[in-house]
Design an enzyme around this catalytic site. Structure first.
Site, mmCIF file in Angstrom:
data_model
loop_
_atom_site.group_PDB
_atom_site.id
_atom_site.type_symbol
_atom_site.label_atom_id
_atom_site.label_comp_id
_atom_site.label_asym_id
_atom_site.label_seq_id
_atom_site.Cartn_x
_atom_site.Cartn_y
_atom_site.Cartn_z
ATOM 1 N N ARG A 30 16.890 29.255 16.400
ATOM 2 C CA ARG A 30 16.823 29.789 17.763
ATOM 3 C C ARG A 30 17.092 31.294 17.786
ATOM 4 O O ARG A 30 16.495 32.029 18.576
ATOM 5 C CB ARG A 30 17.802 29.037 18.660
ATOM 6 C CG ARG A 30 17.386 27.590 18.910
ATOM 7 C CD ARG A 30 18.514 26.757 19.488
ATOM 8 N NE ARG A 30 19.008 27.313 20.745
ATOM 9 C CZ ARG A 30 20.106 26.862 21.365
ATOM 10 N NH1 ARG A 30 20.821 25.868 20.829
ATOM 11 N NH2 ARG A 30 20.483 27.395 22.502
ATOM 12 N N ASP A 42 21.655 20.192 18.480
ATOM 13 C CA ASP A 42 22.413 20.573 19.665
ATOM 14 C C ASP A 42 21.878 19.899 20.923
ATOM 15 O O ASP A 42 20.804 19.287 20.912
ATOM 16 C CB ASP A 42 22.353 22.086 19.863
ATOM 17 C CG ASP A 42 23.219 22.848 18.875
ATOM 18 O OD1 ASP A 42 24.175 22.257 18.356
ATOM 19 O OD2 ASP A 42 22.919 24.031 18.627
ATOM 20 N N ARG A 69 23.012 17.967 12.545
ATOM 21 C CA ARG A 69 23.496 17.708 13.902
ATOM 22 C C ARG A 69 22.770 18.608 14.904
ATOM 23 O O ARG A 69 23.107 19.783 15.050
ATOM 24 C CB ARG A 69 25.011 17.933 13.966
ATOM 25 C CG ARG A 69 25.802 16.944 13.129
ATOM 26 C CD ARG A 69 27.289 17.098 13.358
ATOM 27 N NE ARG A 69 27.797 18.350 12.819
ATOM 28 C CZ ARG A 69 28.223 18.521 11.564
ATOM 29 N NH1 ARG A 69 28.189 17.512 10.722
ATOM 30 N NH2 ARG A 69 28.683 19.680 11.161
#
Length: 265
Positions: free
Chosen positions: A198, A52, A50
């Site tokens: 990230r 973002d 999934r």
């Protein structure tokens, strides 16, 4: 009932993420709406990971079951004609009835793109993290080696990550490009925690800016403390490039659940 696997490319800029949410357009809803128009029936998509809001993909994988039998080109050419310009199907194949895009994954490769020009770039603002400070690329490359292998990556997971455990294996962490221009962190591993790539990118940039020594990355990893790592890099630089599969689900890790049976983002 046929089970179809779609490989997807998308620009995630205007979406709230993959998963259906009440606060804006999602990639899942966009694709399910297109499939409903193509098939004349509602289907439910399952995905490999999934992504973002603002995150892109060139190799996202999703699958669904349908009562209709159509040629594979209908899921590429036909479905693409019903989708917006920022989403496309690049491949469609029929898969076994028990295929699960998440649990059958043997790993994923992400690319985090960074622009290191001294001035802002209108063409990169939605696809790169713009870092204007000079970066020491060789220091980042040396620091990245501390992340290779199987570790507890708790220091690099989001505070609201729902994964049952934080043990992951990174098979590749490469720093590509040169200071002063386009660069990328290429990360390949068994699976990823929410915001993991990230957070790794934000941490390596701290080293590149000279704010932290190279060995600090190993210290952060060992600490398992998210507060000690670097900032979370912005979403627009992240691309899910490829999901890897074998002939079936991967074996479980000794004494635990498989890495891929977790929440990702």
């Amino acid at each position: 009932m046929p089970r179809l696997k779609l490989t997807l490319e998308y620009d995630g800029t205007r979406y709230v993420g993959w998963q259906v949410q009440p606060n804006g357009p999602s990639l899942q809803a966009t694709l399910e709406d297109g499939l409903a128009r193509l098939l004349g029936e509602q289907v439910s998509l399952e995905c490999a990971g999934r992504t973002d809001s603002g995150v892109h993909a060139t190799g996202q994988v999703a699958c669904f079951d349908t009562h209709r039998v159509l040629p594979m080109k209908a899921y590429v050419m036909g479905l693409n004609s019903l989708l917006p310009d920022d989403v496309a199907v690049v491949q469609a194949v029929e898969v076994p009835a028990d295929f699960d895009p998440r649990r059958w994954s043997r790993g994923k490769r992400y690319r985090y793109r960074l622009s290191n020009r001294r001035t802002r770039s209108p063409l990169r603002r939605l696809t790169h993290w713009e870092v204007f400070a000079p970066l020491d690329v060789e220091a980042m490359r040396r620091a990245a080696t501390h992340l290779l292998g199987r570790h507890d990556f708790s220091a690099f997971r989001a505070a609201d990550c729902q994964a049952k455990h934080a043990v992951r294996e990174l098979r590749r962490v490469a720093v590509e490009g040169e200071a002063g221009d386009a660069m990328a962190f290429v990360v390949e591993g068994t699976a990823f925690l929410k915001h993991m790539v990230r957070n790794l990118a934000g941490t390596l940039v701290e080293v590149g800016k000279g704010r932290r020594p190279e060995a600090w990355v190993a210290e952060v990893l060992a600490s398992r403390n998210r507060k000690l790592a670097g900032p979370t890099a912005p979403p627009q630089g992240l691309v899910l490039e490829e999901v890897f599969y074998g002939d079936g689900p991967p074996p479980r890790t000794p004494g635990g659940a498989p890495d891929v049976d977790e929440d990702e983002g």
